[in-house]
Design a protein around this motif. Structure first.
Motif, short mmCIF file in Angstrom:
data_model
loop_
_atom_site.label_atom_id
_atom_site.label_comp_id
_atom_site.label_asym_id
_atom_site.label_seq_id
_atom_site.Cartn_x
_atom_site.Cartn_y
_atom_site.Cartn_z
N ASN A 177 0.83 -1.21 0.00
CA ASN A 177 0.00 0.00 0.00
C ASN A 177 0.86 1.26 0.00
O ASN A 177 0.56 2.22 -0.72
CB ASN A 177 -0.93 0.00 1.21
N GLU B 105 1.07 4.30 -2.72
CA GLU B 105 0.82 5.70 -2.38
C GLU B 105 2.00 6.60 -2.71
O GLU B 105 1.83 7.80 -2.90
CB GLU B 105 0.47 5.81 -0.89
N LEU B 106 3.19 6.04 -2.78
CA LEU B 106 4.38 6.83 -3.10
C LEU B 106 4.70 6.80 -4.59
O LEU B 106 5.71 7.35 -5.02
CB LEU B 106 5.59 6.30 -2.31
N SER B 107 3.83 6.19 -5.38
CA SER B 107 4.05 6.08 -6.82
C SER B 107 3.49 7.29 -7.55
O SER B 107 2.92 8.21 -6.94
CB SER B 107 3.39 4.80 -7.34
N ARG C 43 0.87 7.66 -9.15
CA ARG C 43 -0.57 7.90 -9.08
C ARG C 43 -0.91 8.99 -8.06
O ARG C 43 -2.01 9.53 -8.06
CB ARG C 43 -1.31 6.61 -8.74
N ASN C 44 0.04 9.28 -7.17
CA ASN C 44 -0.13 10.36 -6.20
C ASN C 44 0.54 11.62 -6.77
O ASN C 44 1.73 11.61 -7.07
CB ASN C 44 0.52 9.96 -4.87
N GLU C 45 -0.23 12.69 -6.91
CA GLU C 45 0.31 13.90 -7.55
C GLU C 45 1.49 14.49 -6.80
O GLU C 45 2.31 15.22 -7.37
CB GLU C 45 -0.79 14.95 -7.67
N TYR C 46 1.63 14.15 -5.51
CA TYR C 46 2.73 14.69 -4.73
C TYR C 46 3.98 13.82 -4.76
O TYR C 46 4.96 14.09 -4.08
CB TYR C 46 2.29 14.90 -3.27
N SER C 47 3.95 12.75 -5.58
CA SER C 47 5.10 11.86 -5.64
C SER C 47 6.34 12.56 -6.20
O SER C 47 7.46 12.09 -5.99
CB SER C 47 4.78 10.64 -6.52
N ARG D 19 11.70 7.07 -0.09
CA ARG D 19 10.87 5.86 -0.16
C ARG D 19 11.51 4.73 0.65
O ARG D 19 10.82 4.02 1.39
CB ARG D 19 10.69 5.43 -1.61
#
Length: 271
Positions: free
Chosen positions: A43, A47-49, A51-55, A63
């Protein structure tokens, strides 16, 4: 605490809980049944990929620290063990990440004849006939054929673990992998555990194979599968006839690739 992490993975119903119960006799060790870290790891990676705009604000170094922090924080000071074994079938699919985060960490994959794994699950389902199991999403329908197919497909309890095991076995980080056969663990536990200690580089400990203790009754009851993590007091081989129809049992009889030296190009240790 300067804590060392190792990982128990492999196929379900293949002795991982028994192995953990034995290792937990050593006061320097912590080991138990499958826990939440495998899911949390996946998970957090998601979330760190991208797909998260803040990555864009997250580096690989961050990471790594966050993922390693899952283990450091979950196994806090209250555990007190110098050596922690975390159990999850997902670890065989994460050999590269685990090697990066824990260079000295080893993965012990428990394996067993796949036909007997399917048989073991089916026996539990029949034993708890009035309690639909979480293994099949609490659905009370189905037959032994649909259940075996569901277990064996790529997303199933057995199929996923089997594919992850092959990925680890044939992957580039297999030097950190050892396969421990259920048959060896139950018939010759002393040799099996001696091999584990040698593999992880820990001094020997005198285990009591006639007095094993492990309880997960509350978890198993909630999962609708009492007995799922039951460990008998004495380690021993218990032979019985299969509950599977002959055609279902034969379907998986050629899936024990780890027994063929010709199919072991990286010379993975198989005990």
């Amino acid at each position: 605490m300067d804590r060392r992490f190792h990982f128990i993975s492999g196929l379900p119903r293949s002795g991982s809980t028994l192995l953990s119960a034995i290792l937990a006799q050593n006061p320097r060790f912590h080991a138990g049944m499958s826990g939440p870290l495998g899911g949390a790891f996946n998970n957090l990676l998601g979330e760190l990929s991208g797909r998260n705009e803040y990555s864009v604000f997250v580096s690989d170094a961050q990471r790594r620290r966050m993922l390693k922090g899952l283990f450091d924080n979950y196994y806090g000071p209250e555990y007190g063990a110098e050596v922690v074994f975390d159990t999850n079938r997902a670890w065989c699919s994460k050999m590269g990440q685990l090697k990066d985060l824990f260079p000295q960490g080893k993965v012990i994959a428990c394996v067993r004849h796949v036909s007997w794994i399917i048989d073991s699950v089916e026996q539990l389902i029949r034993k708890n006939a009035f309690q639909p199991s979480s293994i099949f999403n609490y659905q009370p329908g189905g037959t032994v054929y649909s259940r075996s197919e569901g277990l064996a497909n790529g997303d199933g309890m057995v199929g996923y673990a089997y594919n992850a095991l092959k990925e680890a076995f044939y992957g580039g980080d297999s030097q950190n992998l050892m396969l421990l056969r259920y048959e060896t663990l139950t018939s010759d536990p002393q040799r099996a555990i001696r091999a584990v200690y040698d593999f992880i580089g820990e001094p020997a400990y005198q285990h009591d194979f006639d007095n094993i203790s492990y309880q997960a009754d509350e978890f198993d009851l909630r999962a609708g599968t009492p007995g799922l993590h039951t460990v008998r007091k004495k380690v021993a081989v218990r032979e019985r006839p299969t509950v599977l129809p002959p055609d279902v049992f034969r379907r998986f009889e050629n899936d024990i690739f780890w027994l063929d030296p010709a199919l072991n190009p990286h010379q993975v240790r198989v005990v």
